[in-house]
Design an enzyme around this catalytic site. Structure first.
Site, short mmCIF file in Angstrom:
data_model
loop_
_atom_site.label_atom_id
_atom_site.label_comp_id
_atom_site.label_asym_id
_atom_site.label_seq_id
_atom_site.Cartn_x
_atom_site.Cartn_y
_atom_site.Cartn_z
N GLU A 1 0.42 10.90 -2.69
CA GLU A 1 1.38 11.37 -2.27
C GLU A 1 1.38 12.96 -2.46
OE1 GLU A 1 5.17 9.45 -3.01
OE2 GLU A 1 4.58 7.81 -1.86
N HIS B 1 -0.62 2.11 -0.69
CA HIS B 1 -1.20 3.66 -0.68
C HIS B 1 -2.60 3.76 -0.96
CE1 HIS B 1 2.98 4.77 -1.71
NE2 HIS B 1 2.73 6.02 -1.62
N ASP C 1 9.02 -0.04 3.51
CA ASP C 1 8.25 0.36 2.29
C ASP C 1 9.27 1.14 1.23
OD1 ASP C 1 5.96 0.39 0.54
OD2 ASP C 1 5.37 2.12 1.07
N SER C 2 8.86 0.78 0.16
CA SER C 2 9.62 1.82 -0.95
C SER C 2 9.32 3.31 -0.51
CB SER C 2 9.27 1.51 -2.33
OG SER C 2 8.00 1.59 -2.48
N CYS D 1 5.16 -3.56 1.54
CA CYS D 1 5.36 -3.19 0.05
C CYS D 1 4.79 -4.20 -0.90
CB CYS D 1 6.61 -2.59 -0.31
SG CYS D 1 6.98 -2.03 -2.06
N CYS E 1 -1.94 -2.54 -3.28
CA CYS E 1 -0.75 -1.33 -3.06
C CYS E 1 -1.10 -0.63 -1.79
CB CYS E 1 -0.72 -0.35 -4.11
SG CYS E 1 0.34 0.99 -3.76
#
Length: 279
Positions: free
Chosen positions: A164, A200, A16-17, A79, A198
């Site tokens: 994050e 996240h 993942d990025s 991702c 996404c």
């Protein structure tokens, strides 16, 4: 052609990025705990969401090459941005030269396959990063597989920073989630399923569910990708035989490992000790 990569069995690679792919890894390990895994987060260059197609492709290819160099025969791009902007090019242009026996899979196709069973109204919403939304990858893939489904997309540039920065339970998250849910639903009141496009976004699931209309399906990718991988390994025993079974996981990041590990622990619900790597 001489293969420059090891042919010995090895862990499954998950890339993942940043941090979000850890939510995919968590579900994969629930479904398939017997295998070994290497997770790689390119946190030093995250986020990918606003980067160009070419740059995302170049960064993703570097990550795939790194995981191949660690022995991985199978790599999951956990991702959406990398899956949208780089997967097809790597599969069609690069694998033959790197090693035609290795495989790279993404998260978009398994999600698209599932959506056809979940929507009754055939009106589907998508929350994603600006990069994923602009790529139209979901629109294109859903159009191919389910031409009767209409996709309504909305980019949520604030959601990744909220997660994050550990603000997913704070009042700022309520403000932005409600605003974005309202914006999506204003496009079509008949939306009955929303894809969290996404990795996240599952950390905002409770708030999304709270502000979405009652009865709307909120679709997390982790369980879908995990089931898809299980099915893939069942259908490809030759690949399954190349995956080591020890139940272990190694975490790698291009960022300072001491900064990565505490946030990563939030996504996987256990203490993470990561290693710094250079791509």
């Amino acid at each position: 052609m001489t293969n420059k990569y090891s042919m010995q069995p090895a862990p499954i690679g998950v890339f993942d990025s940043g941090f979000g792919g850890l939510s995919i890894l968590r579900e994969i390990r629930k479904e398939l705990p017997q295998y070994d895994y290497i997770f790689l987060g390119d946190n030093a260059r995250a986020p990918y969401g606003n980067r160009s197609f070419q740059l995302v492709y170049e960064f993703t290819l570097q990550a795939v090459k790194y995981l191949f160099s660690q022995g991985c025969h199978l790599v999951i791009l956990a991702c959406n941005t990398a899956s949208a902007k780089a997967l097809r090019s790597i599969q069609q242009r690069d694998l033959e030269g790197l090693d035609p026996n290795r495989r790279v899979l993404g998260v978009i196709r398994p999600t698209v396959e599932e959506i056809g069973h979940l929507t009754k109204s055939r009106n589907v919403g998508l929350f994603g990063t600006p990069g994923t939304v602009q790529s139209l990858s979901y629109d294109i893939e859903i159009g191919k597989m389910h031409p009767d489904i209409k996709v309504y997309s909305h980019a949520c540039p604030m959601w990744v920073p909220l997660v994050e920065n550990r603000e997913s339970d704070g009042p700022g998250a309520d403000y932005f989630v409600k605003k974005d849910v309202d914006a999506l639903m204003s496009q079509c009141k008949e939306i009955d399923s929303i894809i969290l496009g996404c990795t996240h976004y599952p950390l905002l699931y409770d708030k999304i569910k709270l502000y979405a209309p009652a009865g709307v399906n909120i679709i997390e990718q982790g369980p879908i990708v995990a089931r898809s991988l299980k099915d893939y390994l069942k259908r490809h025993p030759e690949m399954e035989a190349r995956c080591t079974r020890g139940g272990n996981c190694c975490y790698c990041t291009t960022e300072d490992a001491s900064r990565f590990s505490p946030v990563a622990s939030i996504f996987v619900n256990h203490t993470v000790e990561a290693h710094h790597v250079i791509l």
